[in-house]
Structure formats: structure tokens, C-alpha cells
Design a protein around this motif. Structure first.
Motif, PDB file in Angstrom:
ATOM      1  N   VAL A  29      44.391  22.446  34.641  1.00 53.07           N
ATOM      2  CA  VAL A  29      43.519  23.263  33.792  1.00 53.07           C
ATOM      3  C   VAL A  29      44.066  23.246  32.369  1.00 53.07           C
ATOM      4  N   ARG A  30      43.241  22.764  31.435  1.00 50.56           N
ATOM      5  CA  ARG A  30      43.669  22.669  30.032  1.00 50.56           C
ATOM      6  C   ARG A  30      42.614  23.291  29.124  1.00 50.56           C
ATOM      7  N   LEU A  31      43.040  23.675  27.944  1.00 52.06           N
ATOM      8  CA  LEU A  31      42.112  24.205  26.953  1.00 52.06           C
ATOM      9  C   LEU A  31      41.038  23.161  26.655  1.00 52.06           C
ATOM     10  N   GLY A  32      39.796  23.611  26.556  1.00 49.77           N
ATOM     11  CA  GLY A  32      38.701  22.711  26.231  1.00 49.77           C
ATOM     12  C   GLY A  32      38.007  22.096  27.426  1.00 49.77           C
ATOM     13  N   LEU A  33      38.586  22.241  28.613  1.00 44.63           N
ATOM     14  CA  LEU A  33      37.943  21.696  29.816  1.00 44.63           C
ATOM     15  C   LEU A  33      36.792  22.590  30.263  1.00 44.63           C
ATOM     16  N   THR A  34      35.790  21.982  30.862  1.00 40.68           N
ATOM     17  CA  THR A  34      34.702  22.741  31.470  1.00 40.68           C
ATOM     18  C   THR A  34      35.091  23.032  32.916  1.00 40.68           C
ATOM     19  N   VAL A  35      34.982  24.304  33.289  1.00 39.49           N
ATOM     20  CA  VAL A  35      35.399  24.735  34.622  1.00 39.49           C
ATOM     21  C   VAL A  35      34.362  25.693  35.214  1.00 39.49           C
ATOM     22  N   ASP A  36      34.441  25.865  36.517  1.00 35.42           N
ATOM     23  CA  ASP A  36      33.676  26.893  37.216  1.00 35.42           C
ATOM     24  C   ASP A  36      34.654  27.991  37.589  1.00 35.42           C
ATOM     25  N   ILE A  37      34.329  29.241  37.203  1.00 36.54           N
ATOM     26  CA  ILE A  37      35.195  30.373  37.522  1.00 36.54           C
ATOM     27  C   ILE A  37      34.432  31.384  38.364  1.00 36.54           C
ATOM     28  N   VAL A  38      35.184  32.202  39.083  1.00 40.50           N
ATOM     29  CA  VAL A  38      34.593  33.359  39.744  1.00 40.50           C
ATOM     30  C   VAL A  38      35.161  34.585  39.044  1.00 40.50           C
ATOM     31  N   GLN A  39      34.261  35.442  38.567  1.00 41.65           N
ATOM     32  CA  GLN A  39      34.672  36.671  37.902  1.00 41.65           C
ATOM     33  C   GLN A  39      34.975  37.736  38.944  1.00 41.65           C
ATOM     34  N   LYS A  40      35.777  38.713  38.564  1.00 40.97           N
ATOM     35  CA  LYS A  40      36.225  39.759  39.489  1.00 40.97           C
ATOM     36  C   LYS A  40      35.049  40.417  40.212  1.00 40.97           C
ATOM     37  N   HIS A  41      34.003  40.755  39.488  1.00 39.76           N
ATOM     38  CA  HIS A  41      32.881  41.457  40.103  1.00 39.76           C
ATOM     39  C   HIS A  41      31.985  40.540  40.945  1.00 39.76           C
ATOM     40  N   HIS A  42      32.250  39.238  40.933  1.00 40.22           N
ATOM     41  CA  HIS A  42      31.495  38.288  41.753  1.00 40.22           C
ATOM     42  C   HIS A  42      32.324  37.724  42.907  1.00 40.22           C
ATOM     43  N   GLN A  43      33.530  38.248  43.105  1.00 41.24           N
ATOM     44  CA  GLN A  43      34.387  37.699  44.156  1.00 41.24           C
ATOM     45  C   GLN A  43      33.756  37.831  45.536  1.00 41.24           C
ATOM     46  N   GLY A  44      33.046  38.921  45.773  1.00 42.35           N
ATOM     47  CA  GLY A  44      32.415  39.124  47.072  1.00 42.35           C
ATOM     48  C   GLY A  44      31.311  38.125  47.354  1.00 42.35           C
ATOM     49  N   SER A  45      30.512  37.824  46.336  1.00 47.63           N
ATOM     50  CA  SER A  45      29.385  36.903  46.511  1.00 47.63           C
ATOM     51  C   SER A  45      29.791  35.453  46.283  1.00 47.63           C
ATOM     52  N   GLY A  46      30.878  35.236  45.535  1.00 46.32           N
ATOM     53  CA  GLY A  46      31.316  33.875  45.242  1.00 46.32           C
ATOM     54  C   GLY A  46      30.516  33.211  44.136  1.00 46.32           C
ATOM     55  N   GLN A  47      29.717  33.986  43.404  1.00 45.10           N
ATOM     56  CA  GLN A  47      28.916  33.433  42.318  1.00 45.10           C
ATOM     57  C   GLN A  47      29.827  32.850  41.245  1.00 45.10           C
TER      58      GLN A  47
END
Length: 69
Positions: free
Chosen positions: A9-27
Motif C-alpha cells: 500500500v503506497r500513497l497515490g494507489l487506488t484501493v478498496d477500503i471498508v469503513q468502520k460503520h460498514h464493517q458489518g455489511s462489508g460495503q
């Protein structure tokens, strides 16, 4: 599916993240890495990053572009 280590993981890379409030749904949220917030080399739930939009979450995947057509 395993989460990528900090070395992938480096600055400027495009990534998919899961935010804290979406951990249950995995969005997932897609964005560009503006900062790395996890200092350790690995984390079982993903490396925590801040996106250029200001959203914070744990990296689930590094997005790669498919050059083939």
C-alpha cells in the motif's frame, strides 16, 4: 481473501477500503490513498489509510488496472 500488507500500500494507489460503520455489511469504498495510518507491517483486518476524500478505513484490496483488452 487476505488483505494486502503495508508494503503493498503506497500513497497515490487506488484501493478498496471498508469503513468502520460498514464493517458489518462489508460495503467497500474506492479511493486514492492520501496517508497511511497503520504503522505495523500487517494487520489482520487491513492497513488503515486515509483517502484523498478524507474517508478512513482498512484496505481490503489494491485496485489494479487491466491493460489487456
Amino acid at each position: 481473501m487476505s488483505v494486502p500488507p503495508r508494503s503493498a500500500v503506497r500513497l497515490g494507489l487506488t484501493v478498496d477500503i471498508v469503513q468502520k460503520h460498514h464493517q458489518g455489511s462489508g460495503q467497500l469504498t474506492r479511493g486514492v490513498v492520501a496517508g497511511l495510518l497503520t504503522g505495523s507491517a500487517t494487520h489482520p483486518h487491513g492497513i488503515k489509510v486515509r483517502l484523498t476524500t478524507g474517508e478512513v478505513g482498512r484496505v481490503q484490496a489494491v485496485v489494479t488496472t487491466d491493460a489487456g483488452g
